[in-house]
Scaffold this active site. Structure first.
Site, mmCIF file in Angstrom:
data_model
loop_
_atom_site.group_PDB
_atom_site.id
_atom_site.type_symbol
_atom_site.label_atom_id
_atom_site.label_comp_id
_atom_site.label_asym_id
_atom_site.label_seq_id
_atom_site.Cartn_x
_atom_site.Cartn_y
_atom_site.Cartn_z
ATOM 1 N N LYS A 13 0.416 -1.366 0.128
ATOM 2 C CA LYS A 13 0.141 -0.202 -0.153
ATOM 3 C C LYS A 13 0.763 1.285 -0.096
ATOM 4 C CE LYS A 13 -1.989 -1.223 4.209
ATOM 5 N NZ LYS A 13 -1.485 -2.451 4.414
ATOM 6 N N ARG A 88 -9.534 0.936 8.450
ATOM 7 C CA ARG A 88 -9.463 -1.066 9.013
ATOM 8 C C ARG A 88 -10.351 -1.371 10.394
ATOM 9 N NH1 ARG A 88 -3.712 0.799 8.951
ATOM 10 N NH2 ARG A 88 -2.539 -1.189 9.210
ATOM 11 N N ARG A 127 11.433 -5.659 5.301
ATOM 12 C CA ARG A 127 11.766 -4.955 4.814
ATOM 13 C C ARG A 127 12.040 -4.041 5.459
ATOM 14 N NH1 ARG A 127 6.015 -2.054 5.103
ATOM 15 N NH2 ARG A 127 5.452 -2.799 6.981
ATOM 16 N N ARG A 160 11.171 -1.571 11.297
ATOM 17 C CA ARG A 160 10.412 -1.079 11.963
ATOM 18 C C ARG A 160 10.053 -1.990 12.776
ATOM 19 N NH1 ARG A 160 5.199 0.605 8.448
ATOM 20 N NH2 ARG A 160 4.093 -1.277 9.883
ATOM 21 N N ARG A 171 -0.425 -8.771 13.344
ATOM 22 C CA ARG A 171 -0.603 -7.836 12.315
ATOM 23 C C ARG A 171 -1.292 -8.224 11.502
ATOM 24 N NH1 ARG A 171 4.255 -5.054 10.561
ATOM 25 N NH2 ARG A 171 2.856 -3.953 9.598
HETATM 26 P P1 AP5 Z 1 4.614 -1.475 1.681
HETATM 27 O O1 AP5 Z 1 4.480 -1.101 0.508
HETATM 28 O O2 AP5 Z 1 5.473 -1.295 2.736
HETATM 29 O O3 AP5 Z 1 3.632 -2.752 2.620
HETATM 30 P P2 AP5 Z 1 2.786 -1.549 3.601
HETATM 31 O O4 AP5 Z 1 0.874 -2.022 2.344
HETATM 32 O O5 AP5 Z 1 2.103 -0.291 3.035
HETATM 33 O O6 AP5 Z 1 2.203 -2.639 4.563
HETATM 34 P P3 AP5 Z 1 2.252 -1.855 5.875
HETATM 35 O O7 AP5 Z 1 2.671 -2.324 6.981
HETATM 36 O O8 AP5 Z 1 2.743 -0.380 5.850
HETATM 37 O O9 AP5 Z 1 1.244 -1.692 6.115
HETATM 38 P P4 AP5 Z 1 0.665 -1.984 7.711
HETATM 39 O O10 AP5 Z 1 -1.164 -1.407 7.104
HETATM 40 O O11 AP5 Z 1 0.432 -2.919 8.060
HETATM 41 O O12 AP5 Z 1 0.985 -0.684 8.450
HETATM 42 P P5 AP5 Z 1 0.627 0.849 8.739
HETATM 43 O O13 AP5 Z 1 1.819 1.643 8.706
HETATM 44 O O14 AP5 Z 1 -0.889 0.845 8.194
HETATM 45 O O15 AP5 Z 1 5.429 -3.090 1.114
HETATM 46 C C1 AP5 Z 1 5.734 -3.736 2.136
HETATM 47 C C2 AP5 Z 1 7.236 -4.663 1.666
HETATM 48 O O16 AP5 Z 1 7.088 -5.433 0.683
HETATM 49 C C3 AP5 Z 1 8.147 -3.094 1.418
HETATM 50 O O17 AP5 Z 1 9.975 -3.936 1.956
HETATM 51 C C4 AP5 Z 1 8.336 -2.917 -0.453
HETATM 52 O O18 AP5 Z 1 9.282 -2.493 -1.178
HETATM 53 C C5 AP5 Z 1 8.139 -4.565 -0.579
HETATM 54 N N1 AP5 Z 1 7.338 -4.475 -1.354
HETATM 55 C C6 AP5 Z 1 6.026 -3.898 -1.854
HETATM 56 N N2 AP5 Z 1 5.945 -3.806 -3.235
HETATM 57 C C7 AP5 Z 1 6.102 -4.981 -3.632
HETATM 58 C C8 AP5 Z 1 6.174 -5.722 -4.532
HETATM 59 N N3 AP5 Z 1 4.625 -5.631 -6.035
HETATM 60 N N4 AP5 Z 1 6.986 -6.634 -4.717
HETATM 61 C C9 AP5 Z 1 8.552 -7.134 -4.320
HETATM 62 N N5 AP5 Z 1 8.236 -6.985 -2.876
HETATM 63 C C10 AP5 Z 1 6.985 -5.575 -2.954
HETATM 64 O O19 AP5 Z 1 -0.360 0.207 10.603
HETATM 65 C C11 AP5 Z 1 0.758 0.653 11.067
HETATM 66 C C12 AP5 Z 1 -0.077 -0.345 12.681
HETATM 67 O O20 AP5 Z 1 -0.780 1.509 13.301
HETATM 68 C C13 AP5 Z 1 -1.150 -0.643 12.695
HETATM 69 O O21 AP5 Z 1 -0.826 -1.520 13.266
HETATM 70 C C14 AP5 Z 1 -2.064 0.205 13.929
HETATM 71 O O22 AP5 Z 1 -1.045 -0.116 15.230
HETATM 72 C C15 AP5 Z 1 -1.341 1.631 13.663
HETATM 73 N N6 AP5 Z 1 -2.573 1.774 12.495
HETATM 74 C C16 AP5 Z 1 -2.795 2.682 11.374
HETATM 75 N N7 AP5 Z 1 -3.576 2.898 10.960
HETATM 76 C C17 AP5 Z 1 -4.319 2.427 11.716
HETATM 77 C C18 AP5 Z 1 -6.130 2.431 11.814
HETATM 78 N N8 AP5 Z 1 -6.421 2.830 10.690
HETATM 79 N N9 AP5 Z 1 -6.579 1.655 12.922
HETATM 80 C C19 AP5 Z 1 -6.373 1.162 14.028
HETATM 81 N N10 AP5 Z 1 -5.549 1.486 14.014
HETATM 82 C C20 AP5 Z 1 -4.200 1.770 12.221
#
Ligand code: AP5
Ligand code: ZN
Length: 216
Positions: A13, A88, A127, A160, A171
């Site tokens: 994402k 979410r 990552r 991270r 997660r």
């Molecule tokens: P990346 O693009 O970083 O993936 P992502 O989908 O953004 O993953 P996140 O882990 O950041 O999402 P998340 O939803 O768990 O975390 P968030 O920060 O929102 O890609 C991942 C890896 O794959 C990278 O190394 C990349 O290089 C690689 N990659 C990408 N595309 C690729 C491809 N096509 N092929 C191969 N490799 C590839 O949330 C973190 C925490 O915040 C949550 O756990 C929660 O505690 C809190 N939080 C955030 N939002 C909320 C909410 N709305 N409600 C409640 N708690 C929340």
């Protein structure tokens, strides 16, 4: 263009959001990034959010909804926005509907990036993120050209805390239970685009652009 990005942790994402925001000239609003910044600055909200994030759990709805409502009311969202990591939960999705109804700005599309469960742990644990500019890399799939340093700014790369295997698995479990049902929520509204997230970063982006092609 008013968009949300759905998909499990590690689906790509954040990676795609950077490119989508640039292509369509809309702000990229990542609740995860907002919380990580608040934790870094140890603000009151950051202190509250940290324990949930460290455990791989969701931050309570009332905290998240409050910060998103405030952000969407800023003037740069008038032309559109890209929400990454929100909503979410069902409660967050309903709150978003209400916020957008008040702003008279209905959502255009919900883009759902699909990646099989078995690929996600490898993506998360490999990552690496730049300390200075937040650019995201992967030790195998998207490596930096300079050992341990960011290609864009030369900053140091780190892992991270919530990408350690144990928390990453938690997660994913939380996603399956609390966030997966939202796919149907947007499907029923006729707003869902499913995107195959298993190809290269460029290939995934092309599919997203194709899906959004006809959206005004
Ligand atoms: P990346 O693009 O970083 O993936 P992502 O989908 O953004 O993953 P996140 O882990 O950041 O999402 P998340 O939803 O768990 O975390 P968030 O920060 O929102 O890609 C991942 C890896 O794959 C990278 O190394 C990349 O290089 C690689 N990659 C990408 N595309 C690729 C491809 N096509 N092929 C191969 N490799 C590839 O949330 C973190 C925490 O915040 C949550 O756990 C929660 O505690 C809190 N939080 C955030 N939002 C909320 C909410 N709305 N409600 C409640 N708690 C929340
Ligand atoms: Zn950097």
């Amino acid at each position: 263009m008013r968009l949300i990005l759905l998909g499990p942790p590690g689906a790509g994402k954040g990676t795609q959001a950077t490119q989508i925001a640039q292509e369509y000239d809309i702000p990229h609003i990542s609740t995860g990034d907002m919380f990580r910044q608040a934790v870094k600055e140890q603000t009151e909200m950051g202190v509250k959010a940290q324990s949930y994030m460290d455990a791989g759990k969701l931050v309570p709805d009332e905290i998240v909804i409050g910060i998103v409502a405030e952000r969407l009311n800023k003037s740069d969202c008038v032309q559109g926005f890209l929400l990454d990591g929100f909503p979410r939960t069902k409660a967050q999705a309903k709150a978003l509907d209400e916020i957008l109804a008040q702003l008279n700005s209905p959502l255009n599309r919900a883009i759902n990036i699909e990646v099989p469960h078995e690929d996600l742990i490898a993506r998360l644990t490999g990552r690496r993120v730049c300390k200075d500019c937040g650019s995201t890399y992967h030790v195998v799939f998207n490596n930096t050209d300079q050992e341990g340093r960011c290609d864009s700014c030369g900053g140091e790369l780190f892992q991270r805390d919530d990408d350690k295997e144990h928390t990453a698995k938690e997660r994913l479990a939380v996603y399956n239970k609390q966030t997966l049902p939202l796919i149907n929520y947007y499907k029923e509204k006729g707003k869902l685009d499913n995107i195959d997230g298993t190809g290269s970063i460029e290939k995934v982006f092309k599919q997203i652009k194709n899906a959004l092609g006809s959206t005004g």
